[in-house]
Design a protein around this motif. Structure first.
Motif, short mmCIF file in Angstrom:
data_model
loop_
_atom_site.label_atom_id
_atom_site.label_comp_id
_atom_site.label_asym_id
_atom_site.label_seq_id
_atom_site.Cartn_x
_atom_site.Cartn_y
_atom_site.Cartn_z
N SER A 42 0.83 -1.22 0.00
CA SER A 42 0.00 0.00 0.00
C SER A 42 0.85 1.25 0.00
CB SER A 42 -0.92 0.00 1.23
OG SER A 42 -0.16 -0.05 2.42
N THR A 43 2.12 1.14 0.42
CA THR A 43 3.01 2.30 0.48
C THR A 43 4.05 2.18 -0.63
OG1 THR A 43 4.26 1.09 2.16
CG2 THR A 43 2.74 2.77 2.94
N ALA A 44 3.63 2.47 -1.84
CA ALA A 44 4.51 2.31 -3.01
C ALA A 44 5.19 3.64 -3.33
CB ALA A 44 3.71 1.84 -4.20
N PRO A 45 6.52 3.66 -3.40
CA PRO A 45 7.22 4.90 -3.77
C PRO A 45 6.86 5.34 -5.19
CG PRO A 45 8.73 3.26 -2.86
CD PRO A 45 7.44 2.56 -3.12
N ASP A 46 6.80 6.64 -5.40
CA ASP A 46 6.51 7.17 -6.73
C ASP A 46 7.60 6.77 -7.72
OD1 ASP A 46 4.25 8.39 -5.75
OD2 ASP A 46 5.23 10.33 -5.41
N GLY A 47 7.19 6.45 -8.94
CA GLY A 47 8.15 6.18 -10.00
C GLY A 47 8.70 4.77 -10.01
N LEU A 48 8.20 3.90 -9.13
CA LEU A 48 8.64 2.51 -9.10
C LEU A 48 7.46 1.59 -9.38
CD1 LEU A 48 11.00 2.11 -6.00
CD2 LEU A 48 11.60 1.78 -8.38
N PRO A 49 7.72 0.40 -9.96
CA PRO A 49 6.65 -0.59 -10.04
C PRO A 49 6.15 -0.89 -8.64
CG PRO A 49 8.56 -1.28 -11.35
CD PRO A 49 8.98 -0.08 -10.56
N PRO A 50 4.83 -1.03 -8.44
CA PRO A 50 4.32 -1.29 -7.10
C PRO A 50 5.00 -2.50 -6.46
CG PRO A 50 2.52 -0.84 -8.62
CD PRO A 50 3.76 -0.94 -9.45
N ASP A 185 13.73 -5.21 2.76
CA ASP A 185 13.00 -6.02 3.73
C ASP A 185 11.67 -5.38 4.12
OD1 ASP A 185 14.23 -3.96 5.10
OD2 ASP A 185 15.18 -5.21 6.62
N ILE A 186 11.69 -4.09 4.47
CA ILE A 186 10.48 -3.40 4.92
C ILE A 186 10.31 -2.10 4.13
CG2 ILE A 186 9.23 -2.46 6.91
CD1 ILE A 186 11.32 -3.82 8.69
N ILE A 187 9.09 -1.78 3.80
CA ILE A 187 8.77 -0.44 3.30
C ILE A 187 8.13 0.34 4.44
CG2 ILE A 187 7.54 0.94 1.60
CD1 ILE A 187 7.24 -1.52 -0.10
N THR A 188 8.76 1.42 4.82
CA THR A 188 8.15 2.33 5.80
C THR A 188 7.61 3.55 5.07
OG1 THR A 188 9.66 1.56 7.53
CG2 THR A 188 8.52 3.63 7.93
N THR A 189 8.50 4.36 4.52
CA THR A 189 8.07 5.49 3.69
C THR A 189 8.41 5.26 2.22
OG1 THR A 189 10.17 6.67 3.96
CG2 THR A 189 8.46 7.06 5.62
N GLY A 190 9.25 4.28 1.94
CA GLY A 190 9.71 4.04 0.57
C GLY A 190 10.98 4.78 0.23
N ALA A 191 11.57 5.49 1.21
CA ALA A 191 12.76 6.30 0.93
C ALA A 191 13.94 5.43 0.49
CB ALA A 191 13.14 7.13 2.17
N SER A 192 14.13 4.28 1.11
CA SER A 192 15.27 3.42 0.76
C SER A 192 15.13 2.88 -0.65
CB SER A 192 15.38 2.26 1.75
OG SER A 192 15.66 2.73 3.05
N LEU A 193 13.94 2.39 -0.99
CA LEU A 193 13.71 1.90 -2.35
C LEU A 193 13.87 3.01 -3.37
CD1 LEU A 193 10.65 -0.53 -1.97
CD2 LEU A 193 12.96 -1.14 -2.72
#
Length: 222
Positions: A42-50, A185-193
């Motif tokens: 549900s927390t997908a970073p912008d510009g990346l495949p979900p 491993d985890i998506i929190t805000t998506g900043a790492s991805l």
């Protein structure tokens, strides 16, 4: 966790890291979230495949992942790696082979403190499971930190983005036009991805899919 608590963990018989009730490293009940089907995060970073994910980062997972990453419970790599494999199965389903997997690296200081690179070990287990299921995939150590970063725990979304701004760079010269599957491993805000994807895109690579184990739920205001 305190030094005294860590010492007790070593001296006393091993109990489930999440509930402490069963005489196993992880009981069936607490492992249940890791055995679910993969679903879009549900927390997908912008510009990346979900990203695909398996579990919400709540309940048992809030003890399982730290126990594995920071407190030496390396046996947890197996259920966590298998959960990552579940996400990767979905991530590669619509992507043409060969499948090349790149992981978000730990900061050098964190790897030194922990004595291992947690996500790298999980990727190795996930790859083994994929190959056992007939999926051709390889892992590529393509990213590294180019500057010191703070621990992301406790930072706000804005602070996480600032902390990781231009923090990663690629380690290989052969990424141009190469399709890659990015994992964390985890998506929190998506900043790492997002930062990992930026570094890969800068090198000319194409992030075709993303996969994770868990995602932090977004709580709606009351």
């Amino acid at each position: 966790m305190s030094i005294f608590g860590d010492l007790l963990d070593l001296l006393l018989p091993e109990r489930c890291v999440a509930c402490g009730d069963e005489p196993v490293v992880l009981c069936d009940g607490c492992a249940t979230p890791l055995r679910g089907p993969a679903r879009p995060a549900s927390t997908a970073p912008d510009g990346l495949p979900p990203p695909w994910t398996v579990a919400a980062y709540e309940g048992p997972l809030r003890k399982i992942l730290p126990a594995y990453k920071d407190h030496g419970r390396t046996a947890l790599a197996v259920p966590l790696g298998e959960a990552l494999a579940t996400s990767l199965h979905k991530a590669v389903a619509d992507v043409d082979p060969p499948h090349t997997i790149v992981w978000v690296p730990s900061a050098r200081a964190a790897t030194k403190r922990r004595g291992h690179d947690p996500l790298r070990a999980l990727v190795a287990i996930a790859l083994q499971r994929l190959r056992e299921d007939g999926v051709s995939a390889t892992a590529l150590n393509a990213l590294k930190h180019r500057k010191r970063v703070m621990d992301q725990a406790g930072l706000t979304a804005t602070q996480r983005t600032t902390n990781l701004h231009n923090a990663l760079q690629t380690t290989r010269p052969d990424l141009a036009d190469r399709p890659l599957i990015l994992v964390d491993d985890i998506i929190t805000t998506g900043a790492s991805l997002s930062e990992a994807a930026r570094a890969l895109h800068t090198a000319g690579a194409k992030v075709t899919a993303t996969a994770t184990i868990a995602t932090t739920p977004r709580h709606r205001p009351p």
